[in-house]
Design a protein around this motif. Structure first.
Motif, PDB file in Angstrom:
ATOM      1  N   PHE A 152     -69.300  24.887 -20.121  1.00  0.00           N
ATOM      2  CA  PHE A 152     -70.023  25.784 -19.215  1.00  0.00           C
ATOM      3  C   PHE A 152     -71.231  25.000 -18.718  1.00  0.00           C
ATOM      4  CE2 PHE A 152     -69.960  30.471 -18.380  1.00  0.00           C
ATOM      5  CZ  PHE A 152     -70.872  30.443 -17.342  1.00  0.00           C
ATOM      6  N   ASP A 153     -70.975  24.082 -17.798  1.00  0.00           N
ATOM      7  CA  ASP A 153     -72.005  23.161 -17.318  1.00  0.00           C
ATOM      8  C   ASP A 153     -72.645  23.662 -16.028  1.00  0.00           C
ATOM      9  OD1 ASP A 153     -71.611  21.213 -19.365  1.00  0.00           O
ATOM     10  OD2 ASP A 153     -69.779  20.586 -18.344  1.00  0.00           O
ATOM     11  N   LEU A 177     -75.556  30.665 -23.682  1.00  0.00           N
ATOM     12  CA  LEU A 177     -74.135  30.454 -23.414  1.00  0.00           C
ATOM     13  C   LEU A 177     -73.321  30.255 -24.679  1.00  0.00           C
ATOM     14  CD1 LEU A 177     -74.391  28.061 -20.328  1.00  0.00           C
ATOM     15  CD2 LEU A 177     -74.131  30.547 -20.350  1.00  0.00           C
ATOM     16  N   GLY A 178     -73.960  29.766 -25.735  1.00  0.00           N
ATOM     17  CA  GLY A 178     -73.253  29.547 -26.985  1.00  0.00           C
ATOM     18  C   GLY A 178     -72.491  30.766 -27.500  1.00  0.00           C
ATOM     19  N   PRO A 179     -73.102  31.970 -27.502  1.00  0.00           N
ATOM     20  CA  PRO A 179     -72.362  33.139 -27.996  1.00  0.00           C
ATOM     21  C   PRO A 179     -71.071  33.413 -27.238  1.00  0.00           C
ATOM     22  CG  PRO A 179     -74.702  33.624 -27.937  1.00  0.00           C
ATOM     23  CD  PRO A 179     -74.525  32.290 -27.255  1.00  0.00           C
ATOM     24  N   TYR A 211     -78.993  21.664 -23.651  1.00  0.00           N
ATOM     25  CA  TYR A 211     -77.729  20.935 -23.832  1.00  0.00           C
ATOM     26  C   TYR A 211     -77.202  21.247 -25.224  1.00  0.00           C
ATOM     27  CZ  TYR A 211     -74.774  16.968 -25.247  1.00  0.00           C
ATOM     28  OH  TYR A 211     -73.752  16.185 -25.739  1.00  0.00           O
ATOM     29  N   PHE A 212     -75.891  21.472 -25.308  1.00  0.00           N
ATOM     30  CA  PHE A 212     -75.279  21.490 -26.640  1.00  0.00           C
ATOM     31  C   PHE A 212     -73.868  20.938 -26.560  1.00  0.00           C
ATOM     32  CE2 PHE A 212     -74.385  25.981 -25.254  1.00  0.00           C
ATOM     33  CZ  PHE A 212     -73.003  26.028 -25.399  1.00  0.00           C
ATOM     34  N   ALA A 227     -72.172  22.603 -23.173  1.00  0.00           N
ATOM     35  CA  ALA A 227     -72.928  23.099 -22.005  1.00  0.00           C
ATOM     36  C   ALA A 227     -74.074  22.142 -21.741  1.00  0.00           C
ATOM     37  CB  ALA A 227     -73.464  24.506 -22.246  1.00  0.00           C
ATOM     38  N   GLY A 228     -74.275  21.817 -20.481  1.00  0.00           N
ATOM     39  CA  GLY A 228     -75.383  20.964 -20.073  1.00  0.00           C
ATOM     40  C   GLY A 228     -76.053  21.521 -18.837  1.00  0.00           C
TER      41      GLY A 228
END
Length: 347
Positions: A152-153, A177-179, A211-212, A227-228
């Motif tokens: 999800f960038d 966005l992580g969840p 970022y992750f 995601a970035g």
């Protein structure tokens, strides 16, 4: 209780205005009755018929309200949910459910004590592309999955002056966005053996994680969540690689963009995905054959329809307390993994 439920929406910022208010207004059996906001003019410009109050306690005390939707800053989710439940309201909390696992457990304990339903808004279970991935995995098109990549960038090089990008509890991309990505992975693959996470602040002046990259390790499958904020030219959403072939999907589900542009759920073409995916499978001669795959139709209103059915008819809630807890547990383990620079077991 009547078959139509009166809803109080807490918060009319981006999430309340763009997502919850339109979905609530267009879901049969739900009535957006009250909005809690300090800016009545902003609300009434969009929703002239809706009552606006400045204090959440006034909405909680109103016997006409059946369901409370919490769409406020993340660190307020738990106290507001607990307060609403204490007044006998059913509750939906926007993701992340809470800021900590302990908070999540306390919210759910309150719901059980008051015999009320609480759920977290995981609308992206009804993304067109995710529904398509789920179908492909369910019918065995790709065979046993070896790698699952979920991106999800975005390209947002400037740090915005908003709480989501501030140094406060629950801010940053891993909580934003992580969840969603964690919940989708759990829906497809269940609880992993271990998690290893890399969280970073990459933009100049970043005050929160932007970022992750997270790996969920299963016995055979490896799930990568990414995601970035400095990704201008990728566009990959899903890459799924299995024994029989691969599925690639570029571009995000279109519902958010349509909501941002003022579209309403149920408009013509709602939930359709303008960009097909690619399915790459081996033919009888072993050669790889690529074909376009149209996505299934998505519709975030299915979340609220299911929530209404859970309250009125006793159906299962769209996201159960156990599923909310599972996501929060992985969010916390991911943060711990990044802080300790090591893989953390999930057992």
């Amino acid at each position: 209780m009547s078959s139509s439920l009166n809803v109080a929406l807490l918060g009319y910022g981006f999430v309340g205005k763009v997502f919850h208010a339109p979905l609530l207004s267009r879901t049969p059996g739900l009535v957006l009755h009250t909005v809690v906001s300090r800016d009545a003019g902003k609300v009434h410009a969009d929703l002239p018929q809706v009552r606006v109050v400045a204090d959440a306690g006034e909405a909680f005390a109103d016997p006409a309200i059946d369901l409370v939707v919490v769409a406020t800053p993340n660190e307020t989710h738990a106290p507001l949910a607990i307060a609403a439940l204490a007044q006998g309201k059913h509750v939906v909390v926007d993701k992340p459910f809470t800021v900590t696992l302990d908070e999540a457990e306390r919210v759910i304990a309150q719901a059980r004590a008051r015999r009320r339903l609480v759920s977290v808004f995981q609308n992206r279970r009804w993304d067109a592309d995710f529904l398509t991935v789920r179908q492909l995995l369910g019918d065995g098109t790709l065979g046993d999955v070896a790698e699952f990549h979920s991106h999800f960038d975005r390209y947002r090089p400037q740090v915005a002056q908003r709480w989501r990008e501030s140094d406060v509890p629950g801010a940053g991309l891993w909580y934003d966005l992580g969840p969603h990505l964690v919940d989708q992975a759990l829906q497809l693959f269940g609880t992993p053996l271990a998690v290893q996470a890399d969280l970073a602040r990459q933009r100049a002046g970043a005050r929160a994680t932007d970022y992750f990259h997270v790996q969920l390790r299963y016995p055979r499958t490896r799930v990568h969540l990414h995601a970035g904020s400095l990704v201008a030219g990728n566009g990959l959403r899903f890459a799924v690689h299995g024994e029989r072939g691969s599925y690639l999907k570029h571009g995000l589900d279109a519902q958010e963009d349509r909501l941002r542009a003022g579209g309403m759920p149920g408009d013509a073409g709602w939930g359709s995905d303008p960009r097909p995916g690619e399915l790459i499978l081996a033919g009888q001669d072993g050669a790889l054959i690529t074909q376009a795959v149209d996505s299934l139709s998505g519709d975030y209103r299915h979340y609220y329809s299911a929530m209404r059915a859970a309250i009125v008819d006793g159906a299962p809630p769209p996201v159960t307390p156990e599923e909310a807890i599972a996501v929060m547990r992985l969010i916390e383990l991911g943060s711990r993994s990044a802080g300790e620079h090591r893989e953390i077991p999930c057992a």
